[in-house]
Design a protein around this motif. Structure first.
Motif, PDB file in Angstrom:
ATOM      1  N   GLY A 332       0.830  -1.199   0.000  1.00 28.10           N
ATOM      2  CA  GLY A 332       0.000   0.000   0.000  1.00 28.10           C
ATOM      3  C   GLY A 332       0.861   1.244   0.000  1.00 28.10           C
ATOM      4  O   GLY A 332       2.069   1.193   0.267  1.00 28.10           O
ATOM      5  N   ILE A 333       0.225   2.381  -0.318  1.00 28.96           N
ATOM      6  CA  ILE A 333       0.939   3.657  -0.393  1.00 28.96           C
ATOM      7  C   ILE A 333      -0.037   4.762  -0.025  1.00 28.96           C
ATOM      8  O   ILE A 333      -1.258   4.583  -0.121  1.00 28.96           O
ATOM      9  CB  ILE A 333       1.510   3.865  -1.817  1.00 28.96           C
ATOM     10  CG1 ILE A 333       2.590   4.943  -1.838  1.00 28.96           C
ATOM     11  CG2 ILE A 333       0.410   4.162  -2.816  1.00 28.96           C
ATOM     12  CD1 ILE A 333       3.369   4.995  -3.148  1.00 28.96           C
ATOM     13  N   THR A 334       0.468   5.894   0.424  1.00 30.27           N
ATOM     14  CA  THR A 334      -0.413   6.988   0.825  1.00 30.27           C
ATOM     15  C   THR A 334      -0.687   7.929  -0.346  1.00 30.27           C
ATOM     16  O   THR A 334       0.051   7.971  -1.328  1.00 30.27           O
ATOM     17  CB  THR A 334       0.210   7.808   1.964  1.00 30.27           C
ATOM     18  OG1 THR A 334       1.369   8.509   1.462  1.00 30.27           O
ATOM     19  CG2 THR A 334       0.608   6.923   3.133  1.00 30.27           C
ATOM     20  N   ARG A 335      -1.753   8.715  -0.197  1.00 31.81           N
ATOM     21  CA  ARG A 335      -2.067   9.746  -1.201  1.00 31.81           C
ATOM     22  C   ARG A 335      -0.900  10.721  -1.353  1.00 31.81           C
ATOM     23  O   ARG A 335      -0.535  11.099  -2.461  1.00 31.81           O
ATOM     24  CB  ARG A 335      -3.310  10.540  -0.767  1.00 31.81           C
ATOM     25  CG  ARG A 335      -4.630   9.870  -0.972  1.00 31.81           C
ATOM     26  CD  ARG A 335      -5.756  10.786  -0.502  1.00 31.81           C
ATOM     27  NE  ARG A 335      -5.768  12.039  -1.245  1.00 31.81           N
ATOM     28  CZ  ARG A 335      -6.462  13.112  -0.867  1.00 31.81           C
ATOM     29  NH1 ARG A 335      -7.181  13.108   0.232  1.00 31.81           N
ATOM     30  NH2 ARG A 335      -6.445  14.210  -1.607  1.00 31.81           N
ATOM     31  N   ASN A 336      -0.342  11.154  -0.244  1.00 34.11           N
ATOM     32  CA  ASN A 336       0.736  12.147  -0.294  1.00 34.11           C
ATOM     33  C   ASN A 336       1.942  11.618  -1.071  1.00 34.11           C
ATOM     34  O   ASN A 336       2.576  12.349  -1.837  1.00 34.11           O
ATOM     35  CB  ASN A 336       1.157  12.560   1.118  1.00 34.11           C
ATOM     36  CG  ASN A 336       0.125  13.436   1.791  1.00 34.11           C
ATOM     37  OD1 ASN A 336      -0.720  14.041   1.122  1.00 34.11           O
ATOM     38  ND2 ASN A 336       0.172  13.516   3.110  1.00 34.11           N
ATOM     39  N   GLU A 337       2.258  10.347  -0.871  1.00 31.67           N
ATOM     40  CA  GLU A 337       3.392   9.759  -1.591  1.00 31.67           C
ATOM     41  C   GLU A 337       3.102   9.687  -3.087  1.00 31.67           C
ATOM     42  O   GLU A 337       3.956  10.026  -3.922  1.00 31.67           O
ATOM     43  CB  GLU A 337       3.689   8.360  -1.045  1.00 31.67           C
ATOM     44  CG  GLU A 337       4.339   8.358   0.323  1.00 31.67           C
ATOM     45  CD  GLU A 337       4.484   6.956   0.874  1.00 31.67           C
ATOM     46  OE1 GLU A 337       5.632   6.552   1.132  1.00 31.67           O
ATOM     47  OE2 GLU A 337       3.469   6.257   1.023  1.00 31.67           O
ATOM     48  N   LEU A 338       1.896   9.246  -3.443  1.00 27.05           N
ATOM     49  CA  LEU A 338       1.535   9.178  -4.855  1.00 27.05           C
ATOM     50  C   LEU A 338       1.625  10.556  -5.506  1.00 27.05           C
ATOM     51  O   LEU A 338       2.169  10.706  -6.602  1.00 27.05           O
ATOM     52  CB  LEU A 338       0.116   8.624  -5.018  1.00 27.05           C
ATOM     53  CG  LEU A 338      -0.043   7.103  -5.009  1.00 27.05           C
ATOM     54  CD1 LEU A 338      -1.524   6.738  -4.987  1.00 27.05           C
ATOM     55  CD2 LEU A 338       0.626   6.465  -6.208  1.00 27.05           C
ATOM     56  N   GLU A 339       1.100  11.558  -4.830  1.00 28.59           N
ATOM     57  CA  GLU A 339       1.117  12.911  -5.395  1.00 28.59           C
ATOM     58  C   GLU A 339       2.549  13.437  -5.528  1.00 28.59           C
ATOM     59  O   GLU A 339       2.881  14.122  -6.506  1.00 28.59           O
ATOM     60  CB  GLU A 339       0.260  13.840  -4.539  1.00 28.59           C
ATOM     61  CG  GLU A 339      -1.221  13.501  -4.615  1.00 28.59           C
ATOM     62  CD  GLU A 339      -2.115  14.609  -4.100  1.00 28.59           C
ATOM     63  OE1 GLU A 339      -1.590  15.603  -3.539  1.00 28.59           O
ATOM     64  OE2 GLU A 339      -3.353  14.491  -4.259  1.00 28.59           O
TER      65      GLU A 339
END
Length: 361
Positions: A332-339
């Motif tokens: 899994g990954i966070t929104r902030n990391e993806l952005e």
């Protein structure tokens, strides 16, 4: 044989490619040229936007009657490593999901369990919709839909209509592998045929159920078969206009019977990027190309944004199928990391729902 100069001219202009053009471009092996052409097509379709979604994967079971040589996830019934989620298990997952801000999609794919009835799967869809009424339910590959049809004696149309009434919103694109009878007879002989996979997608599109499409490459297929697969998808899209995104799955051979038998190795990033750029150019009628970070690794998925991809899929939460075959990525990954990963490439991150509508907040 197509003249490479002619094929390159068509790629630069964004003119529709033929199979011969695509073979010439593949063999030319000019990766930076393909990247430039694919990036131009991506930006014509989605500008500077790169999409992602906040989603949650649920794998209901790994017990499978198909026992495909390509799969490291499945186990036979009675295996001590087998699992099947019951209502309480799913409730726990959904309770956690309810606390995820802006969650817009629940993605459900599983093995072909030998005993679970169709009602079990219909009730799972109802359970998800009851707990998360605003989330889109993307569930069941065409392979699973064919299995439901066989177990019930219902037509594909009847199966999909029942699931749609229960709350199904879209279908994932898995199970396509390579749409070649020769290849499928070796890598997945007991599951849906190429024609059945296509028929499920055609029927879903007629019912207004949007779907994704995919390819799994880098095993025993030829390059010609690989590219024919893309042209088959393009033809169906010309007919139905129901595919909204396409994703590439490089084959992970670890812990698979297929990998061991043929001594297969995971293809490299050069091949990944070449296939991604060619897919963007060939599939001119599918709006979005996903770089599935959990399979490619995030650094390669980020690089893919320069090769025609415009979607990094989502936050996922947990994934078991690809990791069973040796994937070393996080689950899994966070929104902030993806952005952050998207912004580093110079593109604009846009959170979307299943249907590419922008999610605010």
């Amino acid at each position: 044989m197509t003249d490479i100069t002619h094929a390159r001219k068509k790629a630069i202009e964004g003119t529709r490619l033929t199979l011969e053009d695509s073979l010439a471009l593949y063999e030319d092996n000019d990766l930076l040229f393909l990247a430039r052409c694919a990036r131009k097509m991506k930006e014509r379709k989605s500008g500077k936007k790169v999409f992602y979604t906040v989603n949650r994967h649920i794998n209901l079971t790994n017990i499978c009657k198909a026992n495909c040589p390509l799969c490291a996830f499945q186990v036979k019934d009675g295996d001590p490593h087998g699992f099947i989620l019951d209502t309480q298990d799913i409730d726990k997952i959904l309770s956690n999901a309810q606390n995820v801000k802006n969650l817009s999609e629940i993605h459900i794919v599983s093995a072909l369990h030998p005993d679970k009835t169709f009602d079990y799967y219909v009730n799972v869809v109802r359970q998800v919709k009851a707990a998360l009424p605003k989330a889109d339910v993307k569930a069941f590959t065409p392979v699973e839909i064919v299995s439901f049809s066989q177990m019930t004696g219902k037509s594909i149309m009847e199966v999909l209509t029942t699931l749609k009434k229960a709350g199904l919103d879209s279908l994932p694109g898995g199970g396509a592998e390579i749409l070649s009878p020769r290849v499928r007879e070796i890598i997945c002989p007991k599951k849906a045929t190429a024609q059945e996979w296509l028929d499920v997608m055609r029927t879903a599109h007629r019912l207004g159920i949007r779907t994704n499409a995919s390819i799994m490459y880098g095993h025993i297929e030829t390059i010609h078969e690989r590219l024919e697969h893309l042209f088959t998808l393009r033809s169906l899209q010309d007919e139905t206009h129901g595919f909204q995104a396409f994703m590439l799955f490089p084959f992970h051979p670890d812990h698979t019977e297929l990998g061991e038998k043929y001594q297969l190795k995971r293809v490299g990033s050069w091949e990944d990027m070449k296939m991604l750029a060619l897919s963007r150019l060939i599939l001119d009628n599918i709006d979005h190309i996903k770089a599935f970070w959990i399979m490619l690794t995030m650094p390669i998925a980020q690089l893919a944004l320069g090769f025609g991809a415009d979607d990094l899929d989502g936050t996922i939460g947990e994934e078991k199928i690809i990791h069973a075959a040796g994937a070393q990525t996080r689950t899994g990954i966070t929104r902030n990391e993806l952005e952050r990963f998207i912004r580093e490439t110079g593109y604009e991150p846009v959170q979307r729902d299943t249907f590419y509508q922008e999610v605010k907040g």
